[in-house]
Structures are given as C-alpha cells and as structure tokens.
Write an enzyme that holds these catalytic residues in place. Structure first.
Site, short mmCIF file in Angstrom:
data_model
loop_
_atom_site.label_atom_id
_atom_site.label_comp_id
_atom_site.label_asym_id
_atom_site.label_seq_id
_atom_site.Cartn_x
_atom_site.Cartn_y
_atom_site.Cartn_z
CG HIS A 206 72.64 48.18 55.66
ND1 HIS A 206 71.35 48.39 55.25
CD2 HIS A 206 72.65 46.97 56.27
CE1 HIS A 206 70.59 47.36 55.59
NE2 HIS A 206 71.36 46.48 56.21
CD GLU B 278 74.61 42.78 61.78
OE1 GLU B 278 74.48 43.13 62.96
OE2 GLU B 278 73.90 43.23 60.87
CG ASN C 291 73.99 38.78 55.98
OD1 ASN C 291 74.28 39.08 54.81
ND2 ASN C 291 73.12 39.48 56.69
CD GLU D 131 70.91 42.74 55.97
OE1 GLU D 131 70.83 43.82 56.60
OE2 GLU D 131 71.12 41.65 56.52
CG ASP E 54 69.66 50.47 53.21
OD1 ASP E 54 70.87 50.58 53.49
OD2 ASP E 54 68.83 50.07 54.03
#
Length: 362
Positions: free
Chosen positions: A243, A166, A207, A273, A275
């Site tokens: 996400h 990030e 990432n 990651e 969700d």
C-alpha cells in the site's frame, strides 16, 4: 490490508479517465481485448505468475461488469473482507461462510486460484471476543478452533493463507494485540502450526505493510520468520502488502534486495495488496496517473525478476470499490481501472511489461 495513512506510455490510446472524486455511474467496460490483444491474466499465466485482486463480496454479487472484468483479467482472487474473523464468526459458536463461499465458488468456476485472508489479525474482531477477558487457555481454544474450522472448511480450495497479519509495528516491535496479551508472543507460532494441521497442502504466509523495502520493519519481519523457520514452524512465504503512494513508494532496488534475502531463507514472496495513492502527488491528474503507472510497473518488474516472487495482487482493481477514499477522507484513484471499469495508464504499463522479456536475477 493495512490501516495506514498514507510513465506515460507513448503510442497508446487511453480511454477517458475519471477525475478523482467525480461522481460516475457504472457503464459497460471497455473491450480490453480490442485495445491490448491480451489480458493481464493470459500474459501472467504464460510467465507462471499469479496475478490477482482483492474481491468485494457485494460487488461480485451485484455487478456484472465487476465479475466480467475480474474473470477476464486475473487468475487469482483474495477475499477483501469476507474471510476475516468478524464476518466469518459473528458469534462464538456461529460461523457465516456465505460471502466467502461465493468468492471461492467464483474462483473455482473461473479457474482462478484463491488466497485466504486472514486468519489472525488485531482488527475486524467481533464484540463477543473483544469485550470479555479471556484466560490464556480460553484464548488458545478460541483461536485454535477458529483456524481449524476455517482452514478445514476451505481445505483443498485455498492456495495460500495469510495466517498472521500485521503482527509487527512500524518501529519493529511485536504489536500489542488481544492474541499477544492473552496467549503470549508464541500465538504466531501456534497459528502457523494449527493452519498446517488443518490443510497440510496450503502455503502459509506472514503478511504485513511497510516492510517491502529495507528498514527497521522489514528487518523485524525477516527476524520473525527466520526464528519461526529455526523452530521448524511451517511457514512458506512473506506477503508484502505494497500500500504505497506517489511520494511513499520504496525503491525497486530496496524491494528486490528484501525479496532476495527472503529467498535465501527458502521463502516465497507474494505482493499481496498493492495500490498506489495519487492524492498526495503533484501535477495534473494525467501526470499523477502516469507516475502511478510507473510505480506499478517497477514493482511488477521486481517481482518478475525474482525467482521466489510468485504472485502480484492488487487490493481491488476498480476505483469504484477502493478502500482508500473512505479511510483517508479524500478522493483518490489508486487502482488500475477507473470507476467505470476503463483501463488506466497503470493497466497498460503492466500489460506492456508482461509482454517484454524479463531476465531473472541471479
């Protein structure tokens, strides 16, 4: 992981679902083999895909159902927090590898691959680091030592590292972090070189969240990794966090186009990651879970169709240990198993897709 606010399958008999926010107790997990005749792990392995989940260290230690489901359904694990700077290095000279080692040992004992997460991030840093002013030389020494020590500790055990996490803001500019302020923007290049020195066989990833499709942020990520490659920096892939929510998922075509242009740079992609929040959706719980299942399926399909998409990882796997309710302050059900380890429509949608023939994109 990022700190951002953020179809029904006919003919299948779903186990009872936990309504978001309902207080539940842990129960014996459903015998998934009886329901589906195959696991995510077995079907993904047949396709050469790594399918994984982020691991909560305390749940792994204390919950037999957690360990059982994790080992049965996944062939890859990512430590959710145990490998971040603060947990690993509570003092400048002291390292604590206990929880991370437990996850690594579980992966080894269950023939699972291990993703390292994360070496360089602006969050979850210890006070000894953030509350003092450092010279550039001191900051370089701290970060170099950290990367060499951590990557060296897991040399030969970690398949891939999220080296830098990030570093780009939502508007596409380089994030103002302690590392950029003290070292300069070349801290990113340095981190990748140091990680490669510590383990030349590990795959090294940049990432980030919010850059899964096409747009200002994904363009900035593309530009960053392209420049690193032109400098000869050892970088092997980009992690797309994924996400998302029912109203904020990128289009499958946009994600596919982004993955394709990264492949043209010679880079692999991992969905790292995933969700899918349902709290901002509309309709009944069942309708929202059906829409959630559709999004999971679409993103796995994009990955399966791309030659350079090698891993599909969810940020946890049971709603009992999802980070989202605590962060947003609202109940949710963002993962593929409910709080009682019962498979949800999203689980079955992934199983169904993995059974189908998928044609690779040209």
């Amino acid at each position: 992981m990022s700190l951002l606010t953020v179809g029904g399958l006919t003919g299948l008999c779903f186990s009872p679902l936990v309504i978001p926010g309902e207080v539940t107790t842990e129960e014996t997990p459903v015998n998934i083999a009886q329901t589906t005749t195959a696991s995510l792990r077995s079907l993904a392995t047949q396709r050469g895909l790594k399918i994984g989940a982020a691991v909560n260290a305390l749940a792994l230690q204390n919950q037999p159902n957690y360990r059982q489901t994790l080992a049965e359904q996944f062939n890859l694990v990512t430590p959710e927090n145990a490998m971040k700077f603060q947990p690993l290095r509570p003092t400048r000279q002291g390292y604590n590898f206990e929880q991370a080692d437990a996850i690594a040992t579980f992966a080894k004992n269950n023939n699972m691959s291990l993703r390292g997460h994360t070496l360089v991030w602006h969050n979850q840093l210890p006070q000894w680091l953030t509350e003092k002013e450092w010279t550039r030389e001191e900051a370089i020494a701290i970060l170099r030592e950290h990367i060499h020590r951590v990557v060296g500790h897991y040399r030969g055990q970690v398949m891939a590292w999220d080296v830098v996490n990030e570093a780009i803001t939502d508007d596409g500019t380089l994030r103002d972090t302690i590392w950029r302020r003290t070292i300069g923007s070349d801290y990113i290049e340095m981190a990748f070189r140091w990680a490669h020195e510590a383990d030349p066989d590990a795959q090294l990833f940049y990432n980030d969240y919010g850059g899964e499709g096409r747009g200002r942020k994904s363009d900035a990520i593309y530009s960053l990794v392209e420049k690193l490659l032109l400098k000869g920096v050892p970088i092997h892939g980009v992690g797309l966090q994924m996400h998302v929510g029912l109203n904020s998922a990128p289009s499958p075509q946009a994600v596919a186009n982004n993955i394709l242009r990264l492949s043209e740079l010679g880079l692999d992609v991992h969905i790292t990651e995933m969700d899918v929040q349902i709290q901002n959706g509309t309709g009944t719980t069942e309708e929202r879970l059906a829409e959630q299942a559709k999004i999971y399926r679409e993103m796995l399909k994009v990955c399966l169709e791309a030659k350079n998409c090698k891993a599909f990882v969810t940020w946890g796997f049971t709603d009992a240990y999802s980070w989202i309710p605590q962060f947003t302050g609202n109940p949710d059900a963002a993962l593929i198993f409910d709080k009682n380890y019962q498979p949800k429509p999203a689980f079955y949608s992934l199983i169904e897709l993995l059974r189908e023939p998928v044609k690779l994109r040209p």
